[in-house]
Design a protein around this motif. Structure first.
Motif, PDB file in Angstrom:
ATOM      1  N   GLU A 134       0.803  -1.228   0.000  1.00  0.00           N
ATOM      2  CA  GLU A 134       0.000   0.000   0.000  1.00  0.00           C
ATOM      3  C   GLU A 134       0.835   1.277   0.000  1.00  0.00           C
ATOM      4  O   GLU A 134       0.336   2.350  -0.291  1.00  0.00           O
ATOM      5  N   ARG A 135       2.134   1.176   0.310  1.00  0.00           N
ATOM      6  CA  ARG A 135       3.008   2.354   0.267  1.00  0.00           C
ATOM      7  C   ARG A 135       3.485   2.657  -1.145  1.00  0.00           C
ATOM      8  O   ARG A 135       3.974   3.744  -1.419  1.00  0.00           O
ATOM      9  N   SER A 136       3.338   1.706  -2.039  1.00  0.00           N
ATOM     10  CA  SER A 136       3.805   1.863  -3.419  1.00  0.00           C
ATOM     11  C   SER A 136       2.658   2.280  -4.333  1.00  0.00           C
ATOM     12  O   SER A 136       1.498   2.012  -4.060  1.00  0.00           O
ATOM     13  N   VAL A 137       3.052   2.917  -5.419  1.00  0.00           N
ATOM     14  CA  VAL A 137       2.092   3.318  -6.446  1.00  0.00           C
ATOM     15  C   VAL A 137       2.439   2.572  -7.726  1.00  0.00           C
ATOM     16  O   VAL A 137       3.606   2.473  -8.105  1.00  0.00           O
ATOM     17  N   THR A 138       1.414   2.054  -8.380  1.00  0.00           N
ATOM     18  CA  THR A 138       1.581   1.356  -9.641  1.00  0.00           C
ATOM     19  C   THR A 138       1.073   2.242 -10.768  1.00  0.00           C
ATOM     20  O   THR A 138       0.038   2.901 -10.638  1.00  0.00           O
ATOM     21  N   VAL A 139       1.812   2.277 -11.863  1.00  0.00           N
ATOM     22  CA  VAL A 139       1.434   3.039 -13.043  1.00  0.00           C
ATOM     23  C   VAL A 139       1.079   2.038 -14.141  1.00  0.00           C
ATOM     24  O   VAL A 139       1.807   1.074 -14.368  1.00  0.00           O
ATOM     25  N   THR A 140      -0.036   2.288 -14.815  1.00  0.00           N
ATOM     26  CA  THR A 140      -0.511   1.407 -15.884  1.00  0.00           C
ATOM     27  C   THR A 140      -0.779   2.224 -17.134  1.00  0.00           C
ATOM     28  O   THR A 140      -1.411   3.284 -17.067  1.00  0.00           O
ATOM     29  N   ILE A 141      -0.313   1.732 -18.262  1.00  0.00           N
ATOM     30  CA  ILE A 141      -0.564   2.406 -19.532  1.00  0.00           C
ATOM     31  C   ILE A 141      -2.027   2.198 -19.922  1.00  0.00           C
ATOM     32  O   ILE A 141      -2.587   1.115 -19.708  1.00  0.00           O
ATOM     33  N   THR A 142      -2.643   3.232 -20.462  1.00  0.00           N
ATOM     34  CA  THR A 142      -4.033   3.154 -20.908  1.00  0.00           C
ATOM     35  C   THR A 142      -4.073   2.801 -22.395  1.00  0.00           C
ATOM     36  O   THR A 142      -3.034   2.776 -23.074  1.00  0.00           O
ATOM     37  N   ASP A 143      -5.280   2.575 -22.895  1.00  0.00           N
ATOM     38  CA  ASP A 143      -5.431   2.325 -24.329  1.00  0.00           C
ATOM     39  C   ASP A 143      -4.944   3.528 -25.134  1.00  0.00           C
ATOM     40  O   ASP A 143      -4.304   3.370 -26.177  1.00  0.00           O
ATOM     41  N   ALA A 144      -5.232   4.731 -24.650  1.00  0.00           N
ATOM     42  CA  ALA A 144      -4.752   5.944 -25.336  1.00  0.00           C
ATOM     43  C   ALA A 144      -3.221   6.000 -25.329  1.00  0.00           C
ATOM     44  O   ALA A 144      -2.607   6.418 -26.313  1.00  0.00           O
ATOM     45  N   GLY A 145      -2.611   5.563 -24.229  1.00  0.00           N
ATOM     46  CA  GLY A 145      -1.156   5.512 -24.155  1.00  0.00           C
ATOM     47  C   GLY A 145      -0.577   4.522 -25.146  1.00  0.00           C
ATOM     48  O   GLY A 145       0.430   4.798 -25.813  1.00  0.00           O
ATOM     49  N   ARG A 146      -1.214   3.370 -25.267  1.00  0.00           N
ATOM     50  CA  ARG A 146      -0.760   2.366 -26.243  1.00  0.00           C
ATOM     51  C   ARG A 146      -0.911   2.884 -27.670  1.00  0.00           C
ATOM     52  O   ARG A 146      -0.048   2.649 -28.526  1.00  0.00           O
ATOM     53  N   THR A 147      -2.004   3.591 -27.929  1.00  0.00           N
ATOM     54  CA  THR A 147      -2.237   4.145 -29.263  1.00  0.00           C
ATOM     55  C   THR A 147      -1.163   5.175 -29.615  1.00  0.00           C
ATOM     56  O   THR A 147      -0.610   5.160 -30.717  1.00  0.00           O
ATOM     57  N   LEU A 148      -0.856   6.063 -28.667  1.00  0.00           N
ATOM     58  CA  LEU A 148       0.177   7.065 -28.918  1.00  0.00           C
ATOM     59  C   LEU A 148       1.546   6.409 -29.097  1.00  0.00           C
ATOM     60  O   LEU A 148       2.316   6.782 -29.993  1.00  0.00           O
ATOM     61  N   LEU A 149       1.846   5.427 -28.260  1.00  0.00           N
ATOM     62  CA  LEU A 149       3.114   4.704 -28.371  1.00  0.00           C
ATOM     63  C   LEU A 149       3.238   4.070 -29.754  1.00  0.00           C
ATOM     64  O   LEU A 149       4.281   4.164 -30.407  1.00  0.00           O
ATOM     65  N   ALA A 150       2.163   3.444 -30.223  1.00  0.00           N
ATOM     66  CA  ALA A 150       2.172   2.819 -31.550  1.00  0.00           C
ATOM     67  C   ALA A 150       2.356   3.865 -32.651  1.00  0.00           C
ATOM     68  O   ALA A 150       2.972   3.576 -33.688  1.00  0.00           O
ATOM     69  N   ALA A 151       1.866   5.077 -32.431  1.00  0.00           N
ATOM     70  CA  ALA A 151       1.994   6.131 -33.437  1.00  0.00           C
ATOM     71  C   ALA A 151       3.411   6.688 -33.518  1.00  0.00           C
ATOM     72  O   ALA A 151       3.885   7.017 -34.608  1.00  0.00           O
ATOM     73  N   VAL A 152       4.097   6.823 -32.373  1.00  0.00           N
ATOM     74  CA  VAL A 152       5.440   7.418 -32.389  1.00  0.00           C
ATOM     75  C   VAL A 152       6.543   6.391 -32.604  1.00  0.00           C
ATOM     76  O   VAL A 152       7.645   6.751 -33.018  1.00  0.00           O
ATOM     77  N   LEU A 153       6.260   5.127 -32.341  1.00  0.00           N
ATOM     78  CA  LEU A 153       7.297   4.099 -32.403  1.00  0.00           C
ATOM     79  C   LEU A 153       7.934   3.933 -33.782  1.00  0.00           C
ATOM     80  O   LEU A 153       9.163   3.842 -33.877  1.00  0.00           O
ATOM     81  N   PRO A 154       7.180   3.916 -34.877  1.00  0.00           N
ATOM     82  CA  PRO A 154       7.844   3.751 -36.182  1.00  0.00           C
ATOM     83  C   PRO A 154       8.864   4.859 -36.474  1.00  0.00           C
ATOM     84  O   PRO A 154       9.958   4.572 -36.959  1.00  0.00           O
ATOM     85  N   GLY A 155       8.543   6.090 -36.174  1.00  0.00           N
ATOM     86  CA  GLY A 155       9.488   7.186 -36.390  1.00  0.00           C
ATOM     87  C   GLY A 155      10.684   7.086 -35.471  1.00  0.00           C
ATOM     88  O   GLY A 155      11.814   7.407 -35.862  1.00  0.00           O
ATOM     89  N   HIS A 156      10.449   6.635 -34.243  1.00  0.00           N
ATOM     90  CA  HIS A 156      11.540   6.441 -33.292  1.00  0.00           C
ATOM     91  C   HIS A 156      12.516   5.393 -33.824  1.00  0.00           C
ATOM     92  O   HIS A 156      13.733   5.615 -33.840  1.00  0.00           O
ATOM     93  N   VAL A 157      11.978   4.284 -34.274  1.00  0.00           N
ATOM     94  CA  VAL A 157      12.811   3.207 -34.823  1.00  0.00           C
ATOM     95  C   VAL A 157      13.577   3.711 -36.052  1.00  0.00           C
ATOM     96  O   VAL A 157      14.763   3.407 -36.221  1.00  0.00           O
ATOM     97  N   GLU A 158      12.915   4.501 -36.873  1.00  0.00           N
ATOM     98  CA  GLU A 158      13.570   5.043 -38.070  1.00  0.00           C
ATOM     99  C   GLU A 158      14.756   5.938 -37.703  1.00  0.00           C
ATOM    100  O   GLU A 158      15.836   5.827 -38.299  1.00  0.00           O
ATOM    101  N   VAL A 159      14.581   6.799 -36.704  1.00  0.00           N
ATOM    102  CA  VAL A 159      15.665   7.686 -36.280  1.00  0.00           C
ATOM    103  C   VAL A 159      16.826   6.872 -35.704  1.00  0.00           C
ATOM    104  O   VAL A 159      17.984   7.073 -36.070  1.00  0.00           O
ATOM    105  N   VAL A 160      16.518   5.958 -34.805  1.00  0.00           N
ATOM    106  CA  VAL A 160      17.570   5.151 -34.179  1.00  0.00           C
ATOM    107  C   VAL A 160      18.282   4.294 -35.221  1.00  0.00           C
ATOM    108  O   VAL A 160      19.516   4.230 -35.247  1.00  0.00           O
ATOM    109  N   SER A 161      17.513   3.655 -36.069  1.00  0.00           N
ATOM    110  CA  SER A 161      18.123   2.811 -37.105  1.00  0.00           C
ATOM    111  C   SER A 161      18.995   3.627 -38.044  1.00  0.00           C
ATOM    112  O   SER A 161      20.129   3.235 -38.350  1.00  0.00           O
TER     113      SER A 161
END
Length: 165
Positions: free
Chosen positions: A97-124
């Motif tokens: 009970e002293r700890s806090v848990t963070v959970t990604i939402t569906d909106a978070g997953r959607t945004l992650l999926a949107a930025v990930l291809p460009g991120h991979v492109e830059v890193v690659s």
């Protein structure tokens, strides 16, 4: 005559400066891409990526801070911004009970999926394109023990908290 201060030899100094410059250039490009593609900071992206990669979509706040090497107070602020945007949710930890848990939402997953291809492109494009596959393996083999050595005595913000028995 006093002892001379410790120094790096020319090869070490060159390697150090090259690593710092590569890291700075790559981080700048990544930050620019994340800002343009999703209005995310580098730390916010790291948090969403870690949560999105977790089988449960959740992590304890302290584990996130340790993983992204960020101060706990700074992480609390960043998670607050993500929560306000509806990308994550915070809740008391089920097992502590002293700890806090963070959970990604569906909106978070959607945004992650949107930025990930460009991120991979830059890193690659910036990091891996000029290297052969063997070079990439060697780079990973060289960096892993350095990372592990640094993690053995991390800065306070990245040190795991001692858990009470």
């Amino acid at each position: 005559m006093p002892d001379s201060p410790p120094s790096l030899d020319p090869v070490q100094l060159g390697a150090y400066f090259a690593l710092v410059e590569v890291t700075s250039l790559l981080r700048h490009a990544v930050e620019q891409q994340l800002k343009e593609a999703g209005d995310l900071s580098y730390v916010q992206f790291q948090l969403l990526a870690r949560l999105g990669d977790s089988p449960t979509g959740s992590h304890r706040m302290t584990d996130l801070a340790d993983g992204v090497v960020y101060s706990r107070s700074g992480l609390t602020y960043q998670v607050g911004l993500l929560e306000k945007a509806g990308l994550v949710e915070r809740a008391p930890s089920a097992d502590d009970e002293r700890s806090v848990t963070v959970t990604i939402t569906d909106a978070g997953r959607t945004l992650l999926a949107a930025v990930l291809p460009g991120h991979v492109e830059v890193v690659s494009g910036l990091l891996f394109e000029p290297l052969s596959r063997d070079d990439v393996h060697r780079l990973a083999d060289l960096l892993a023990p350095v990372r592990d050595h640094m993690r053995a005595a991390p800065p306070r913000s990245a040190a795991p908290r001692r858990r009470k028995a």
